[in-house]
Scaffold this active site. Structure first.
Site, PDB file in Angstrom:
ATOM      1  CD  GLU A  79      39.795  52.680  31.721  1.00 15.35           C
ATOM      2  OE1 GLU A  79      38.697  53.232  31.509  1.00 15.35           O
ATOM      3  OE2 GLU A  79      39.902  51.477  32.000  1.00 15.35           O
ATOM      4  CG  ASN A 106      45.973  51.996  35.608  1.00 13.61           C
ATOM      5  OD1 ASN A 106      46.910  51.211  35.512  1.00 13.61           O
ATOM      6  ND2 ASN A 106      44.731  51.604  35.834  1.00 13.61           N
ATOM      7  CG  HIS A 146      41.224  44.368  32.202  1.00  4.01           C
ATOM      8  ND1 HIS A 146      40.967  43.676  33.365  1.00  4.01           N
ATOM      9  CD2 HIS A 146      41.300  45.672  32.541  1.00  4.01           C
ATOM     10  CE1 HIS A 146      40.883  44.533  34.371  1.00  4.01           C
ATOM     11  NE2 HIS A 146      41.089  45.757  33.900  1.00  4.01           N
ATOM     12  CD  GLU A 202      42.570  48.137  36.293  1.00  3.05           C
ATOM     13  OE1 GLU A 202      41.602  47.708  35.633  1.00  3.05           O
ATOM     14  OE2 GLU A 202      42.695  49.325  36.636  1.00  3.05           O
ATOM     15  CG  ASP A 241      40.863  40.407  34.130  1.00  2.00           C
ATOM     16  OD1 ASP A 241      41.152  40.856  32.992  1.00  2.00           O
ATOM     17  OD2 ASP A 241      40.005  40.937  34.865  1.00  2.00           O
TER      18      ASP A 241
HETATM   19  C1  XIL Z   1      35.564  47.707  37.478  1.00  2.00           C
HETATM   20  C2  XIL Z   1      35.130  46.896  38.691  1.00  2.00           C
HETATM   21  O1  XIL Z   1      35.830  45.688  38.688  1.00  2.00           O
HETATM   22  C3  XIL Z   1      33.656  46.653  38.673  1.00  2.00           C
HETATM   23  O2  XIL Z   1      33.240  46.031  39.882  1.00  2.00           O
HETATM   24  C4  XIL Z   1      32.913  47.967  38.500  1.00  2.00           C
HETATM   25  O3  XIL Z   1      31.522  47.730  38.377  1.00  2.00           O
HETATM   26  C5  XIL Z   1      33.415  48.712  37.277  1.00  2.00           C
HETATM   27  O4  XIL Z   1      34.823  48.884  37.377  1.00  2.00           O
HETATM   28  N1  XIL Z   1      39.396  49.241  34.469  1.00  2.00           N
HETATM   29  C6  XIL Z   1      39.546  49.829  35.702  1.00  2.00           C
HETATM   30  C7  XIL Z   1      38.790  49.320  36.870  1.00  2.00           C
HETATM   31  O5  XIL Z   1      40.413  50.699  35.848  1.00  2.00           O
HETATM   32  O6  XIL Z   1      38.503  50.326  37.794  1.00  2.00           O
HETATM   33  C8  XIL Z   1      37.513  48.641  36.445  1.00  2.00           C
HETATM   34  O7  XIL Z   1      36.917  48.051  37.607  1.00  2.00           O
HETATM   35  C9  XIL Z   1      37.804  47.611  35.376  1.00  2.00           C
HETATM   36  C10 XIL Z   1      38.399  48.241  34.158  1.00  2.00           C
END
Ligand code: XIL
Length: 473
Positions: free
Chosen positions: A167, A211, A247, A275, A277
């Site tokens: 990020e 990423n 996400h 990641e 979802d």
């Molecule tokens: C999130 C985890 O899922 C949580 O458990 C934690 O509290 C915060 O981080 N982008 C990312 C991940 O790159 O590392 C994040 O993970 C979600 C968003």
């Protein structure tokens, strides 16, 4: 819609049957309060491996002791990433003092279950211990290099790829660099190249990735990352891959996901969905779960269509422990397994996208007395997908169905899902799969297909269900 693998008379391919049976046995075991027997050593990982793809999940290491969690993890995935315990605050909470207990557990789990280990993440503006933020620039640079060198060295030969910087770009999506990153603020744009070079020195073989999120479709942010990748490659900075977090919001898979992945791949990097979802307003219902299934399918189809897309990782394993409800209040149900570890429609959609074919059903057609069709196209350049939803308006169930419609001369179906979709000339015929042969009275069945078009993509004017013309919804 839950999966009912034991209903008689529902033919499906042996592989899908095994996959579904394995997971449903598990779910049944959970429902009666005891863990299910170890499912057969098959699952999505077998299907994905046949395509040379990784199907991954973010592991919450403290859940590994739960046998239901463990069984799904073991059987379904061939890649694992630590959800939290390889982040800076976990491995170096105190400057110079590294804590490997949890991260080693993830690495050991990957090794003992023969899964690829993905490293997340060396640098991120979050999950940093306070001491990092207090350092002046020169000490911060030294601490950054030391952190990267130590972590990469420890997992050398074990981690396949690292998210080196997570990020780097601003949340506002305008493509600017992130202002709330201590690395960005104190070290400037060059910290990204510095981090990559440091990681390469510690491990000459590991893949090094950038990423980010909100870059799945084209836009200011993904363009900015694209430009960064291009310039890093041009100046010889080691960079092997780009991770697209994905996400996603229900029903909002970017229509240009595939072409966007492709343009990054064309820069000479691997790409990966890291990641995934798909969140929805709670409570979940059948309509939302069906949309989510379509969304998961689209993501996988996009990855499969891009040679350099290495796979898809979901951010978690079960809705029971997903990060979504905490971070997006009122939203959830974002993963492929529900809170009781039962596979959701999204699971089946992924299995099918990976080639678990469902042969046409055997029951003979019965004439309906009415039907309504919704046609939902999604078009890009010269390609398109379309979802077709057919409602049976009759008072009796339809048992075995064929949906017919006409495309125009420039439109060609390339593949279908939830039905066998064939095209002769402009006429398209979709026949039910084994498991969706019945449309209950008032019920809806959905199928879809992918195709190409010559520049315009008109929707079909009329649809028939078992030869009877339907209303357009
Ligand atoms: C999130 C985890 O899922 C949580 O458990 C934690 O509290 C915060 O981080 N982008 C990312 C991940 O790159 O590392 C994040 O993970 C979600 C968003």
């Amino acid at each position: 819609m839950p999966i009912h693998p034991h209903r008689p008379g529902r033919a499906r391919s042996a592989l899908l049957a095994t996959v579904l049976a394995a997971t449903t046995v598990l779910a049944a075991g959970v429902a009666v309060g005891r863990p299910g027997p170890a499912a057969a050593a098959t699952g999505l990982k077998t299907l994905a491996a046949a395509h040379g793809r990784d199907v991954g999940f973010a592991l919450a290491v403290d859940r590994l002791g739960e046998s239901a969690y463990r069984t799904v993890a073991d059987n379904e995935f061939n890649l694992v990433v630590a959800e939290n315990v390889m982040k800076w605050h976990s491995v170096e909470p105190v400057q110079g003092q590294f804590r490997w207990t949890d991260s080693d557990q993830v690495a050991d789990y990957a090794a003992t279950t023969d899964k690829k280990l993905y490293g997340h993440t060396l640098l991120w503006h979050q999950a940093l211990p306070d001491w990092v933020g207090t350092l002046p620039a020169d000490q911060l640079r030294a601490a950054m290099r030391h952190h990267i060198t130590t972590v990469v060295t420890r997992y050398r030969g074990r981690v396949a790829a690292w998210d080196v910087v997570n990020e780097a770009f601003s949340d506002n999506g305008d493509g600017s660099r992130r202002g709330d990153s201590v690395f960005q603020r104190k070290l400037g744009d060059g910290y990204v190249a510095d981090a990559l070079t440091t990681a390469r020195a510690a491990d000459p073989d590991v893949a090094l990735c950038l990423n980010d999120y909100g870059i799945e479709g084209r836009g200011a942010k993904s363009n900015a990352l694209y430009d960064l990748v291009k310039s890093l490659k041009a100046s010889g900075v080691p960079l092997d891959c780009v991770g697209f977090q994905a996400h996603l919001v229900l029903g909002q898979v970017p229509g240009d996901l595939q072409t966007n992945l492709q343009r990054f791949a064309d820069l000479g990097v691997d790409v990966r969905i890291t990641e995934l979802d798909v969140r929805m307003p709670l409570p979940a219902d059948a309509t939302r779960l069906a949309q989510q299934a379509a969304d998961y399918r689209r993501v996988w189809q996009a990855c499969l269509a891009v040679t350099r897309c290495r796979g898809v990782t979901t951010w978690g394993l079960t809705d029971r422990y997903s990060w979504i409800p905490e971070f997006f209040p009122g939203q959830g149900a974002a993963l492929m397994f529900d809170e009781n570890y039962a596979p959701k429609p999204a699971y089946r959609a992924v299995a099918e996208a990976l080639g678990a074919t469902t042969p046409p059903g055997t029951p003979g057609p019965t004439p309906p007395t009415g039907c309504t069709v919704d046609y939902l196209p999604n078009s890009w350049n010269t390609g398109f997908t379309a979802e077709v939803r057919v409602r049976n308006d009759a008072a009796t169930a339809v048992s075995g169905w064929t949906v017919g419609f006409a495309l125009t001369a420039g439109q060609r179906v390339t593949n279908g899902w939830n039905a066998t979709v064939t095209q002769t000339g402009t006429q398209v015929t979709a026949r039910n799969a084994g498991w969706n042969a019945t449309i209950p009275a008032g019920g809806t069945v959905g199928f879809g297909f992918q195709g190409t078009h010559g520049g315009t993509n008109p929707s079909p004017g009329a649809f028939t269900l078992n030869g009877v013309t339907c209303r357009n919804g």
